[in-house]
Design an enzyme around this catalytic site. Structure first.
Site, PDB file in Angstrom:
ATOM      1  N   HIS A   1      43.463   2.881 -11.119  1.00  0.00           N
ATOM      2  CA  HIS A   1      42.531   2.406 -12.150  1.00  0.00           C
ATOM      3  C   HIS A   1      41.560   1.380 -11.572  1.00  0.00           C
ATOM      4  O   HIS A   1      40.346   1.452 -11.822  1.00  0.00           O
ATOM      5  CB  HIS A   1      43.331   1.810 -13.303  1.00  0.00           C
ATOM      6  CG  HIS A   1      42.508   1.049 -14.298  1.00  0.00           C
ATOM      7  ND1 HIS A   1      41.978   1.611 -15.442  1.00  0.00           N
ATOM      8  CD2 HIS A   1      42.117  -0.256 -14.319  1.00  0.00           C
ATOM      9  CE1 HIS A   1      41.291   0.709 -16.111  1.00  0.00           C
ATOM     10  NE2 HIS A   1      41.369  -0.438 -15.466  1.00  0.00           N
ATOM     11  N   GLU A   2      42.072   0.424 -10.805  1.00  0.00           N
ATOM     12  CA  GLU A   2      41.199  -0.599 -10.231  1.00  0.00           C
ATOM     13  C   GLU A   2      40.285  -0.022  -9.156  1.00  0.00           C
ATOM     14  O   GLU A   2      39.120  -0.424  -9.041  1.00  0.00           O
ATOM     15  CB  GLU A   2      42.047  -1.736  -9.646  1.00  0.00           C
ATOM     16  CG  GLU A   2      42.925  -2.451 -10.661  1.00  0.00           C
ATOM     17  CD  GLU A   2      42.140  -3.058 -11.811  1.00  0.00           C
ATOM     18  OE1 GLU A   2      40.959  -3.400 -11.595  1.00  0.00           O
ATOM     19  OE2 GLU A   2      42.693  -3.183 -12.916  1.00  0.00           O
TER      20      GLU A   2
END
Length: 516
Positions: free
Chosen positions: A318-319
């Site tokens: 996600h990051e």
């Protein structure tokens, strides 16, 4: 906030015992590539009091020593020796290995192809600590511009008001007559300004090679890179005393996860162009972020909140998705555009309002409307997009994507357990935990198909989402039974005076709140 360690000891042990019981349903082979502890590395001293948390999909354990917070370690479930994790072969076993040839399917740029082979996760020499970089004057000028333009709008608007109030009545009438006489010229000028603004907006749109979505980019890549380097320098200065050494097992584990994700997604635009550097901060905050220049910051509090490497892989994916999608530059561009438009409205507010107090109130209302109508909804949209792309990155790395929604269910359960107030989603920059879990559940079938396309081995064992629901159900039932027993044995406990409430066992108080 940590989901596991946020519970009191009695409640935590009961919850984890349920997790362990349900985890026994899963059948996991023991391939050669499972991580092991090498005796050649230095050993970590641990205290006698140590709480063990079984990580469901793998055989990792996490040890947290309460008597000495610096003594934390990962170990293998089959070997009780402590030390630094080293990896040989495929790190996470058959669930992370690739088999057979690779296929190509039609779809988005991200899911269009899979690398022919996903290399085993090894310590990458490309991961290193970058030296601090010098900040250029242009980024500093951009940082100073925002408060200056707001101050300029206030001065100009207040000056217009003072000028209008100082005009004699006859000149005010002449001015109004002149405006009526030249109203078409003024309308033409405003229309031309609006047209120029539209041209400027559409000429600064770029199409994302990953999602195909058009996004506004006002800052050049070089300028934004300088801003990223400046931000990196600030974070390194703030965390310089809390960074874990590169030999720490937690650092090695996170580095291997990041390396595995990036190596399995080399075909994704932006992944191979960035040098990914890992920094692990010893902090209880449940947080992680990736700067646009590839600097990955992970807090140890996040390790306490995930239950397996699959959840950790999704969160880091996600990051990473934020970085390759250019969300930071996109958000900064939107903020600059809104600030420019807001400066016009701010000037009008200070020019129209008869008093400074009313102008300040109007300025506050304008800022809140901008925040809740544009800034926060846009941030939630970017977060949802990062969840989607991060899930696809994890799927191509043969992660058990079903564990992604479990993390947010854990976070929601933890907040409910502790009685934290539940704010409406529109007040937050992130989607609510429950909505994120539901959104991921809708995306998981597509991600599972992507795993099949990339020839990942089939997932074994029950769905971790089902495990979590059953564990929570059993935990709540046991808590309710114990609460009834405690109430029967101590019927006068609730009648204690307020000044003696601290004598009540803490476990009992927490369980009472949980049941209520």
């Amino acid at each position: 906030m940590s989901f596991i360690y946020g519970l009191q000891p009695a409640m935590r042990n009961r919850f984890l015992s349920g997790v362990n019981t349900l985890a026994n349903w899963r059948q996991w082979n023991s391939p050669v590539g499972r991580p092991r502890v090498e005796n050649a590395h230095r050993r970590l001293n641990t205290a006698s009091q140590c709480h063990w948390v079984t990580l469901l999909p793998g055989n990792f354990h996490f040890c947290r020593t309460f008597s000495n917070k610096a003594s934390r370690c990962f170990s293998n479930a089959q070997s009780q020796e402590m030390g630094v994790l080293t990896y040989k072969g495929t790190v996470w076993g058959d669930s992370f290995s690739r088999q057979g040839a690779w296929k190509v399917v039609h779809g988005s740029a991200l899911a269009a192809s899979c690398p022919p082979s996903c290399p085993a996760v090894r310590a990458a020499r490309s991961f290193h600590r970058s030296p601090p970089l010098q900040a250029a004057p242009v980024p500093l000028l951009l940082l100073i511009l925002k408060p200056v333009q707001k101050l300029l709008a206030i001065i100009v608007g207040r000056g217009i008001r003072k000028w209008w109030q100082a005009l004699p009545p006859n000149k005010k009438e002449l001015f109004k007559a002149s405006v009526k006489k030249n109203k078409w010229k003024l309308l033409l000028g405003l229309s031309a300004s609006g047209l120029l603004f539209m041209v400027f907006y559409f000429t600064h749109l770029e199409v994302s090679p990953v999602t195909g979505r058009s996004k506004l980019l006002l800052l050049g890549k070089e300028h934004f890179k300088l801003l990223s380097d400046l931000e990196y320098k600030v974070w390194m200065e703030e965390f310089k005393d809390d960074l874990l050494p590169e030999r720490d097992p937690r650092y090695l584990t996170i580095r291997e996860v990041v390396h595995h994700l990036t190596q399995c997604n080399q075909d994704v635009p932006g992944i191979s162009e960035i040098n990914w550097v890992v920094h692990v901060v010893d902090s209880p905050d449940v947080n992680a972020f990736v700067l646009p220049n590839g600097q990955v910051f992970v807090f140890t509090g996040l390790l306490n909140s995930v239950t397996d490497t699959h959840q950790l892989s999704f969160l880091l994916g996600h990051e990473i998705a934020h970085a390759i999608l250019g969300h930071a530059a996109e958000k900064a561009s939107l903020v600059h555009l809104l600030d420019f438009l807001g400066m016009i409205f701010l000037t009008m507010i200070w020019a129209v309002c008869p008093r400074d107090s009313l102008a300040l109130l109007g300025q506050w209302i304008q800022s809140k409307l901008q925040e809740y109508m544009f800034d926060r909804p846009y941030s939630r949209t970017l977060e949802a997009e990062a969840d989607k792309i991060g899930l696809q990155l994890a799927a191509k790395a043969c992660v058990d994507v079903r564990a992604s929604s479990v993390f947010w269910q854990q976070m929601e359960f933890s907040e409910n357990l502790h009685g934290y107030p539940k704010l409406p989603e529109w007040l937050s920059t992130h989607p609510s935990h429950g909505n994120r879990a539901e959104h991921l559940d809708r995306l998981i079938p597509q991600a599972l198909k992507l795993r099949e396309v990339c020839n990942c081995p089939p997932l074994s064992g029950p769905d971790p989402r089902l495990l979590f629901k059953l564990t929570v159900k059993r935990f709540l039932e046991d808590s309710e039974k114990e609460d009834v027993n405690i109430t029967a044995k101590k019927p006068k406990m609730d009648a204690l005076p307020i000044q003696k409430q601290e004598q009540i066992p803490l476990t009992y108080i927490v369980e009472k709140r949980t049941t209520s």
